[in-house]
Design a protein around this motif. Sequence first.
Motif, PDB file in Angstrom:
ATOM      1  N   GLU A   1      -2.288   7.071  -1.778  1.00  0.00           N
ATOM      2  CA  GLU A   1      -2.484   8.321  -2.502  1.00  0.00           C
ATOM      3  C   GLU A   1      -1.831   8.221  -3.872  1.00  0.00           C
ATOM      4  N   VAL A   2      -2.516   8.730  -4.877  1.00  0.00           N
ATOM      5  CA  VAL A   2      -1.961   8.857  -6.221  1.00  0.00           C
ATOM      6  C   VAL A   2      -1.866  10.341  -6.546  1.00  0.00           C
ATOM      7  N   TRP A   3      -0.669  10.775  -6.939  1.00  0.00           N
ATOM      8  CA  TRP A   3      -0.449  12.167  -7.325  1.00  0.00           C
ATOM      9  C   TRP A   3      -0.149  12.210  -8.817  1.00  0.00           C
ATOM     10  N   LEU A   4      -0.886  13.027  -9.547  1.00  0.00           N
ATOM     11  CA  LEU A   4      -0.659  13.201 -10.974  1.00  0.00           C
ATOM     12  C   LEU A   4      -0.031  14.562 -11.213  1.00  0.00           C
ATOM     13  N   LEU A   5       1.137  14.561 -11.850  1.00  0.00           N
ATOM     14  CA  LEU A   5       1.919  15.773 -12.047  1.00  0.00           C
ATOM     15  C   LEU A   5       1.827  16.216 -13.501  1.00  0.00           C
ATOM     16  N   ALA A   6       1.519  17.485 -13.710  1.00  0.00           N
ATOM     17  CA  ALA A   6       1.488  18.024 -15.067  1.00  0.00           C
ATOM     18  C   ALA A   6       1.861  19.493 -15.026  1.00  0.00           C
ATOM     19  N   GLY A   7       2.899  19.834 -15.748  1.00  0.00           N
ATOM     20  CA  GLY A   7       3.331  21.221 -15.843  1.00  0.00           C
ATOM     21  C   GLY A   7       3.622  21.581 -17.282  1.00  0.00           C
ATOM     22  N   GLY A   8       3.173  22.745 -17.712  1.00  0.00           N
ATOM     23  CA  GLY A   8       3.447  23.203 -19.066  1.00  0.00           C
ATOM     24  C   GLY A   8       2.211  23.224 -19.937  1.00  0.00           C
TER      25      GLY A   8
ATOM     26  N   ALA B   1       0.876  -1.185   0.000  1.00  0.00           N
ATOM     27  CA  ALA B   1       0.000   0.000   0.000  1.00  0.00           C
ATOM     28  C   ALA B   1       0.906   1.226   0.000  1.00  0.00           C
ATOM     29  N   PHE B   2       1.361   1.623  -1.179  1.00  0.00           N
ATOM     30  CA  PHE B   2       2.279   2.750  -1.294  1.00  0.00           C
ATOM     31  C   PHE B   2       1.699   3.990  -0.617  1.00  0.00           C
ATOM     32  N   ASP B   3       2.540   4.713   0.096  1.00  0.00           N
ATOM     33  CA  ASP B   3       2.058   5.953   0.715  1.00  0.00           C
ATOM     34  C   ASP B   3       1.728   6.995  -0.346  1.00  0.00           C
ATOM     35  N   VAL B   4       2.588   7.123  -1.333  1.00  0.00           N
ATOM     36  CA  VAL B   4       2.338   8.028  -2.469  1.00  0.00           C
ATOM     37  C   VAL B   4       2.847   7.355  -3.731  1.00  0.00           C
ATOM     38  N   LEU B   5       2.010   7.331  -4.745  1.00  0.00           N
ATOM     39  CA  LEU B   5       2.404   6.855  -6.062  1.00  0.00           C
ATOM     40  C   LEU B   5       2.290   8.038  -7.013  1.00  0.00           C
ATOM     41  N   MET B   6       3.419   8.464  -7.563  1.00  0.00           N
ATOM     42  CA  MET B   6       3.429   9.639  -8.432  1.00  0.00           C
ATOM     43  C   MET B   6       3.431   9.240  -9.899  1.00  0.00           C
TER      44      MET B   6
END
Length: 246
Positions: free
Chosen positions: A187-194, A130-135
């Motif tokens: 938690e799943v974090w989705l990163l998007a920049g630009g 159970a990953f604490d954060v998956l990016m």
Amino acid sequence: MAEAAAARLITKIVDAQSARGSASIVLTGGRNGNGLLAALAGSPARDAVDWAHLDLWWGDERFLPEGDAERNLTQAREALLDAVPLDPARVHAMPASDGAYGSDVEAAAAAYATELAAAAGPEDHARVPAFDVLMLGVGPDTHVASLFPEHPAARESVLTVVGVHGSPKPPPLRISLTFPAIRAAREVWLLAGGEDKAGAVALALSSPGEVQAPASGAYGRSRTLWLLDRAAASKLPADLYPAASS
């Protein structure tokens, strides 16, 4: 965005280590993932992390030789990993194409699935920890990890790790976590920049099918967090995100 995300990640790791003694994080590559790692490396708060009690996993990897400049592991080492006192046994790299499994990407993927299963506890109720954060970085086509729109890997519902053949983004051979593994994360974090990510963000948040827009199928058990800069959020309805967000 990278600095804000790095600060959030430090807090999450420290909280998890305070609660359970260790933390488990899934890293992502690409421009946004490596930018976050570089920001973490430069943060004065990084010493709050107990690096020796941190497990690092990867969401996907280019199936290339060890040390290749295009491998996510190589880039992560340059951005952060070589600068902090990690326990090598807790850095769970995906196999390279010149490793124990040679050019057999399916065998390499199965081996990583076995490693994940061995790290899962009975309390995880899954074949991965159970990953604490998956990016996850979000691609301009809405891909996450190496799950591409309409690609067979985006349809996988049983296996936790797959070999990806014929990736539309080079190199053609990759290893990737699947939705069953991604959705086991706390938690799943989705990163998007630009600006080039704006269309993908808007599409993924408009509730399309996950096979057509894989980013829409990535969510965590307790939280799903989108981390965007203004350019990536520029095609979203104004009332969908706080006016003060950056």
